[in-house]
Design an enzyme around this catalytic site. Structure first.
Site, short mmCIF file in Angstrom:
data_model
loop_
_atom_site.label_atom_id
_atom_site.label_comp_id
_atom_site.label_asym_id
_atom_site.label_seq_id
_atom_site.Cartn_x
_atom_site.Cartn_y
_atom_site.Cartn_z
N ASP A 159 8.50 150.82 92.37
CA ASP A 159 7.85 152.12 92.19
C ASP A 159 7.74 152.84 93.53
OD1 ASP A 159 7.23 151.33 89.42
OD2 ASP A 159 5.97 149.86 90.42
N HIS A 187 2.13 148.67 87.26
CA HIS A 187 3.57 148.95 87.18
C HIS A 187 3.85 149.43 85.76
CE1 HIS A 187 7.85 148.75 87.24
NE2 HIS A 187 7.84 147.88 86.26
#
Ligand code: NAX
Length: 325
Positions: A159, A187
């Protein structure tokens, strides 16, 4: 020559495993002065495939790869492991509800946490990749009461890297010039990629871009939904970029970040009001094999709202698997 580092990788014959193992063995993760032993775990039906992967590893004649084996038994795979990369997880099958998936994976990570507790090095560094990564890391940590809780982390670096590249593209500057970016939370698409502190050559990126609408309406959704966009385009989920993020996260944790910020999902110490032990993405620096959460950053109203949203999702996931912890 240094002592070989034992690295257990689960889901070793899957897509991420295939993109990951060769890079570990070539020295990308721990450096070209560190020999490694690969301890591969996959399901019984994947053992023939595992033999094939090992044949290919052998055919690379990597000087740093001093030994390897494959097994379907977590207690064999994790024996004396210094690093454990938990990639293998149950994919969502047709008709499976989200809660069924959470439960199926929670069981895998409870078993693997217990096996790590029993046989791994007492200082094993664990990175959980299999989704839902943060909650799976939490379960593994709770199932390993004799190991330091702080050694259980979730992969949030993909990410972070996705956000870095989007900012580089927007500003037209190289990725390597960007500092102090971080991604908060889970996440999942609720993650909050925070560029308020990010700089390029000491210049604040938010001021440089000066377009809050781009940030809220384009950047955040693009980073949050990047995984789905890749599935749509490729027909398969992210694999090489995920493997690369694993390499980055462990490299930085072991070798250090020289004061640079990275993102890791780690058990909260109560910072920023995140409940203790919740595995949450925080800004991080690493030194001497230890990570430290960057503390006391100001949290404005928008950021608090985004952090609350991703925290609420994690609380929900945790409640759904409470039977196992
Ligand atoms: P694959 O389906 O290609 O491979 C998974 C492998 O795990 C298979 O070889 C399977 O046999 C094995 N496996 C399943 N259960 C196991 C168990 N109990 N013990 C050992 N091995 C087991 O998936 P892949 O594309 O490699 O993705 C693996 C996981 O990573 C998925 O859960 C995926 O959602 C997750 N991801 C997480 C990311 C992150 O940033 N945290 C990004 C990439 C990826 O989506």
């Amino acid at each position: 020559m240094k002592k070989p580092v034992r690295i257990a990788v689960t889901g070793a014959t899957g897509q991420i495993g295939y993109a990951l193992l060769f890079r570990i063995a070539s020295g990308d993760m721990l450096g070209t002065d560190t020999p490694v032993i690969l301890q591969l775990l996959d399901l019984p039906q994947s053992q023939t495939a595992a033999q094939g992967v090992m044949m290919e590893l052998q055919d690379c004649a990597f000087p740093l790869l001093v030994d390897m084996f494959a097994t379907h038994d977590p207690e064999v795979a994790f024996k004396d492991a210094d690093i454990a990369i938990l990639v293998g997880a149950r994919p969502r099958s047709k008709g499976m509800e989200r809660s069924d998936l959470l439960q199926a994976n929670a069981e895998i990570f409870a078993t693997q946490g217990a096996a790590l507790n029993k046989v791994a090095s007492r200082n094993v560094k664990v990175v959980v990749v299999g989704n839902p990564a943060n909650t799976n890391a939490y379960i593994a940590m709770k199932s390993a009461p004799d190991l330091p809780a702080k050694n259980f982390t979730a992969l949030m670096r993909l990410d972070h890297n996705r956000a870095l590249s989007q900012l580089a593209e927007k500003t037209g500057k190289p990725v390597s010039k960007i500092s102090k970016l971080c991604v908060w939370g889970n996440h999942s698409p609720t993650m909050y990629a925070d560029y308020r502190f990010a700089t390029i050559d000491n210049e604040n990126i938010a001021e440089m871009i000066n377009d809050q609408s781009w940030y809220v309406n384009e950047f955040l959704p693009k980073v949050g939904k990047r995984g789905s966009a890749i599935i749509e385009a490729r027909g398969l989920s992210s694999a090489a970029s995920a493997a690369n993020a694993i390499i980055d996260q462990i490299h930085d944790w072991v070798i250090g970040t020289n004061g640079e910020w990275v993102t890791m999902g780690v058990p909260s110490d109560g910072s920023y009001g995140i409940p203790e032990e919740m595995v949450f993405g925080f800004p991080m620096t690493c030194e001497n094999g230890e990570y430290t959460i960057v503390k006391d950053l100001p949290i404005d109203e928008f950021s608090q709202q985004r952090i609350n949203q991703t925290l609420a999702e994690l609380e929900e996931e945790k409640a759904e698997v409470s039977n196992l912890i």
